[in-house]
Design an enzyme around this catalytic site. Sequence first.
Site, mmCIF file in Angstrom:
data_model
loop_
_atom_site.group_PDB
_atom_site.id
_atom_site.type_symbol
_atom_site.label_atom_id
_atom_site.label_comp_id
_atom_site.label_asym_id
_atom_site.label_seq_id
_atom_site.Cartn_x
_atom_site.Cartn_y
_atom_site.Cartn_z
ATOM 1 N N SER A 172 -123.004 -100.032 24.890
ATOM 2 C CA SER A 172 -121.692 -99.942 25.530
ATOM 3 C C SER A 172 -121.199 -101.321 25.965
ATOM 4 O O SER A 172 -121.972 -102.111 26.520
ATOM 5 C CB SER A 172 -121.782 -99.017 26.736
ATOM 6 N N LYS B 206 -119.163 -88.518 24.314
ATOM 7 C CA LYS B 206 -120.597 -88.777 24.386
ATOM 8 C C LYS B 206 -121.401 -87.481 24.516
ATOM 9 O O LYS B 206 -122.480 -87.352 23.937
ATOM 10 C CB LYS B 206 -120.907 -89.755 25.524
ATOM 11 N N CYS C 168 -120.454 -103.898 24.198
ATOM 12 C CA CYS C 168 -121.095 -105.000 23.479
ATOM 13 C C CYS C 168 -120.400 -105.321 22.158
ATOM 14 O O CYS C 168 -121.001 -105.927 21.272
ATOM 15 C CB CYS C 168 -122.569 -104.700 23.252
ATOM 16 N N ARG D 44 -119.826 -94.256 33.414
ATOM 17 C CA ARG D 44 -120.804 -93.208 33.165
ATOM 18 C C ARG D 44 -121.897 -93.256 34.228
ATOM 19 O O ARG D 44 -122.201 -94.320 34.765
ATOM 20 C CB ARG D 44 -121.429 -93.363 31.776
ATOM 21 N N ARG E 4 -110.235 -99.084 31.243
ATOM 22 C CA ARG E 4 -110.175 -98.613 29.853
ATOM 23 C C ARG E 4 -108.746 -98.283 29.434
ATOM 24 O O ARG E 4 -107.904 -97.954 30.264
ATOM 25 C CB ARG E 4 -111.020 -97.343 29.703
ATOM 26 N N TYR F 179 -114.259 -89.504 34.993
ATOM 27 C CA TYR F 179 -114.350 -90.677 34.114
ATOM 28 C C TYR F 179 -114.698 -90.295 32.669
ATOM 29 O O TYR F 179 -115.560 -89.437 32.435
ATOM 30 C CB TYR F 179 -115.398 -91.674 34.648
ATOM 31 N N HIS G 229 -124.137 -93.998 17.856
ATOM 32 C CA HIS G 229 -123.193 -94.801 18.653
ATOM 33 C C HIS G 229 -122.779 -96.030 17.832
ATOM 34 O O HIS G 229 -123.205 -97.138 18.105
ATOM 35 C CB HIS G 229 -123.901 -95.225 19.951
ATOM 36 N N ASP H 7 -116.559 -96.208 17.815
ATOM 37 C CA ASP H 7 -117.579 -95.859 18.821
ATOM 38 C C ASP H 7 -118.650 -94.894 18.320
ATOM 39 O O ASP H 7 -119.796 -95.005 18.720
ATOM 40 C CB ASP H 7 -116.887 -95.254 20.051
HETATM 41 P P1 GTP Z 1 -117.900 -99.145 24.448
HETATM 42 O O1 GTP Z 1 -116.517 -98.636 24.323
HETATM 43 O O2 GTP Z 1 -118.363 -99.214 25.893
HETATM 44 O O3 GTP Z 1 -118.905 -98.407 23.622
HETATM 45 O O4 GTP Z 1 -117.904 -100.702 24.066
HETATM 46 P P2 GTP Z 1 -117.729 -101.556 22.711
HETATM 47 O O5 GTP Z 1 -119.074 -101.769 22.099
HETATM 48 O O6 GTP Z 1 -116.669 -100.980 21.859
HETATM 49 O O7 GTP Z 1 -117.303 -102.977 23.299
HETATM 50 P P3 GTP Z 1 -115.952 -103.819 23.129
HETATM 51 O O8 GTP Z 1 -115.640 -104.150 21.713
HETATM 52 O O9 GTP Z 1 -114.890 -103.141 23.909
HETATM 53 O O10 GTP Z 1 -116.344 -105.184 23.852
HETATM 54 C C1 GTP Z 1 -116.761 -105.263 25.178
HETATM 55 C C2 GTP Z 1 -116.628 -106.667 25.719
HETATM 56 O O11 GTP Z 1 -117.327 -107.589 24.882
HETATM 57 C C3 GTP Z 1 -115.174 -107.124 25.767
HETATM 58 O O12 GTP Z 1 -114.922 -107.744 27.013
HETATM 59 C C4 GTP Z 1 -115.079 -108.109 24.633
HETATM 60 O O13 GTP Z 1 -114.114 -109.099 24.874
HETATM 61 C C5 GTP Z 1 -116.494 -108.681 24.506
HETATM 62 N N1 GTP Z 1 -116.810 -109.072 23.115
HETATM 63 C C6 GTP Z 1 -116.610 -108.330 21.996
HETATM 64 N N2 GTP Z 1 -116.950 -109.006 20.868
HETATM 65 C C7 GTP Z 1 -117.395 -110.214 21.272
HETATM 66 C C8 GTP Z 1 -117.891 -111.365 20.581
HETATM 67 O O14 GTP Z 1 -117.990 -111.420 19.343
HETATM 68 N N3 GTP Z 1 -118.263 -112.429 21.360
HETATM 69 C C9 GTP Z 1 -118.166 -112.403 22.722
HETATM 70 N N4 GTP Z 1 -118.544 -113.480 23.392
HETATM 71 N N5 GTP Z 1 -117.687 -111.338 23.416
HETATM 72 C C10 GTP Z 1 -117.308 -110.252 22.713
HETATM 73 C C1 SPV Z 2 -119.463 -96.198 26.390
HETATM 74 O O1 SPV Z 2 -119.803 -96.280 27.588
HETATM 75 O O2 SPV Z 2 -120.261 -96.440 25.452
HETATM 76 C C2 SPV Z 2 -118.081 -95.810 26.035
HETATM 77 C C3 SPV Z 2 -117.193 -95.342 27.088
HETATM 78 O O3 SPV Z 2 -117.734 -95.827 24.861
HETATM 79 S S1 SPV Z 2 -117.533 -93.687 27.526
HETATM 80 O O4 SPV Z 2 -116.592 -92.813 26.855
HETATM 81 O O5 SPV Z 2 -117.368 -93.575 28.970
HETATM 82 O O6 SPV Z 2 -118.870 -93.341 27.134
HETATM 83 MN MN MN Z 3 -119.420 -96.264 23.491
#
Ligand code: GTP
Ligand code: SPV
Ligand code: MN
Length: 584
Positions: free
Chosen positions: A249, A207, A251, A70, A365, A198, A227, A276
Site C-alpha cells: 500500500s 480489499k 508504494c 485501514r 484519497r 474508511y 494486490h 490496485d
Molecule cells: P495503494 O492505493 O495504497 O495500494 O497505493 P499505491 O501502491 O497505488 O501507491 P501510489 O502509486 O498511490 O503511491 C504512493 C506514494 O508513493 C505517492 O506519494 C507517490 O508519489 C509515491 N511514489 C510512487 N511512485 C514513486 C516512485 O517511482 N518514486 C518515488 N520516490 N515515489 C513514488
Molecule cells: C491500500 O491500502 O492498499 C489501498 C487503499 O489501496 S484501501 O482501499 O483502503 O485498501
Molecule cells: Mn491497495
Amino acid sequence: MSTSNEALRTWIEEVAQLTKPETIHWCDGTDEEYDQLIQQMLGSGDLLPLNEDTYPNCYLHRSDPTDVARVEHLTFVCTQQQAAAGPNNNWMAPQAAHAKMDELFAGAMEGRTLYVIPYCMGPIDSPYARCGVELTDSPYVAANMKLMTRMGKAALARIEREGKFVRGLHSTGDLNPDRRFVMHFPEELLIQSFGSGYGGNALLGKKCHALRIASYQAQQEGWLAEHMLIVEVENPQGEKHYLAAAFPSACGKTNLAMLIPPQSHAGWKVRTIGDDIAWLHLDDEGQLRAINPESGYFGVVPGTNQKTNRNAYDMIQRDAIFTNVAVTKNNEPWWEDKKEGQPDIDWKGRSATDANGPAAHPNSRFTVAATQNPCYSELAEDPAGVPISAIIFGGRRRELAPLVYEARDWAHGVLIGASVASETTAAATGQVGVTRRDPMAMKPFCGYNFADYWNHWLSFSDRAGRLPRVFHVNWFRQNQDGDFLWPGFGENLRVLRWIIDRCEDRVDARSTPIGYLPQPADIDTDGLDLDGETLESLLSVDRDAWQAEMAEVEAYFGEFEDRVPAELKAQRDKVVAALADGRG
Ligand code: GTP
Ligand code: SPV
Ligand code: MN
C-alpha cells in the site's frame, strides 16, 4: 426494486430485523441516483462542495479524525480452524465473531437508510468476474461503490442468473475505535464491517471481497487474487506487453499503472488496465491472463502533481470525491506536493496556519471512475482479460534491494515474492516507516494461511504452459541524506524496458546469488542526471546485507512452521549457499 433471488431477499430481511433501518434503498447504479446521493450528503454535511468552476462535480469528505486508514489490528479472518487463517491473520472463532458482530449491529441503523448495493467485480460479462452485495447505512459508501465497481441493475441481474454472491454487511456505527471490526468469514462468503467509514474498511468490494475472500476462493478454484496493478506497455514498433506488479500500500502501483513516458521515450505508450487489484487465471492454452475487478480508483492524493503523475492529476479535476484533503482560499482541494496553491483549511477543518503537520492527511484519497484516466485502456473491459508477460514484486526499501533483478525461474520467483519487505505507510493505522515482511504485498489482504498461499503459487508451474517471468524492483533506495537515488515515476519506464527485453530474450543479464541483474550499460540512462557510481550502487548486491536478509526470511518462514512448502525452503537454501560461496 426487489429480487427474485430468495437467499438475497431472506438475508436483507434478517439484516433489517437486526439493524432496524428506517428505509431500504436498492441501488440501481444510475447517474441520477449518484447525483441524488451527492445532493443528500451535501445537505447533511457529509460532503462539502469544492470550487465548481475549477473542480466541477468534486466534493470533499472529512472523515472522523480517528478513521483515516485501514485498521489491520481490527481486521479478522474467522475460519473454523485457526490454522486455516494462519499467523498472517488475526483470527476469531466464527461463533464468537458472529455473537460480537450481532451485538454491534443490533439497532445500528435506526433512523437511517439501508442501501442495498449489488456489484460486480470485473467486466459484467467476464467468466472471471464475481458478484457481491453490500448492505450499508453509509451514503458515502454507496456513492464510492458506484465509482469503484460495476454497481446496480446489471450486477443484480447476474446475481439472479448465477445465484451465487458474496455478502457484505457494513455500518459506520458510532465510529468509536473500540467498537470497530472488519470480520471475514471465507467459509460463508460473508464480510461484516462495523465502526469505520474508511475505504478499505468500508468499500467491501475492494480489499475485503476482491482480495481476502477472493484469495480464499482462488486457492480452492486454481486462480490468484492479487494486490497488483496491470499495465500495458507499447514500444514505438507497436509491440505490446502486459505487466502485473505487486507493491504494498502506498508504494507506487497507481503511479506505475498510469506512467507517462519521459520525453526521451518518444513513441512509447503506456495504458492502465488496473491500479490496485488483479485476478489472474490460466486460460485454455495455459497462459496467465489478468482482469481488473474494479472500475474506479481509490488513490493516494499527496505527491500527485503534474510532474509525478500528470494522468492522475488531470483525472481528478472533475467528478471526483476527495477524502481528507485540505482546501485553499478558493475552495480548491490542496495536498502536500501538489505544487500549486496554498492550504487555507486543513483536513480536519482547522486553519492550516495553526496546524502543525501536513495540511492534507498523508493517506488522503481520491475516488474517480477509471474512464476518467487519460490513459485508460479499453482492455479493462475485455471479459477475457490480458495476457501477462511479467510479474513484478516491489517494496519501499531505503537499502539493500537493487533497482531491479530477475528470478531464475518461477519457484525462485515465488521465493522473491514471499520475501518482499517494505517500510510501512500511512495507508494503515500504526507506525510509518518500519520495515516489515509483506509477502506478495498481501500481508494485510491474504484471506488464508500464507504457507498454503505460497504453496498455491508454486503449484502454477505444474499447471501453466508458459509462465510469466518474475522480477523485483525498488524505486525507493536513498542516500545518507534521505534523497532518492533513482528519479522514479515516468523514468521507471527505463526499468520496464529492461524487464520486457528480458521477457523477449533480447538482453543478457549478470548472474548473482539473488538472481539476474542488469549490466549497468543495459539500463538506458540517456538524459538522466544519474552518475555511473549511483547506477552501480543501485545495481549492486551487498553480500553481508543479503546474508542478514536471508536469515530474517528464514526466521519469518519459521512462524509458519511445518506448513512452509519444502520447495520454498529449498529455494531459500540455494540463495543462502550462493551467497556463502559467492557463486552467481
Ligand atoms: P495503494 O492505493 O495504497 O495500494 O497505493 P499505491 O501502491 O497505488 O501507491 P501510489 O502509486 O498511490 O503511491 C504512493 C506514494 O508513493 C505517492 O506519494 C507517490 O508519489 C509515491 N511514489 C510512487 N511512485 C514513486 C516512485 O517511482 N518514486 C518515488 N520516490 N515515489 C513514488
Ligand atoms: C491500500 O491500502 O492498499 C489501498 C487503499 O489501496 S484501501 O482501499 O483502503 O485498501
Ligand atoms: Mn491497495
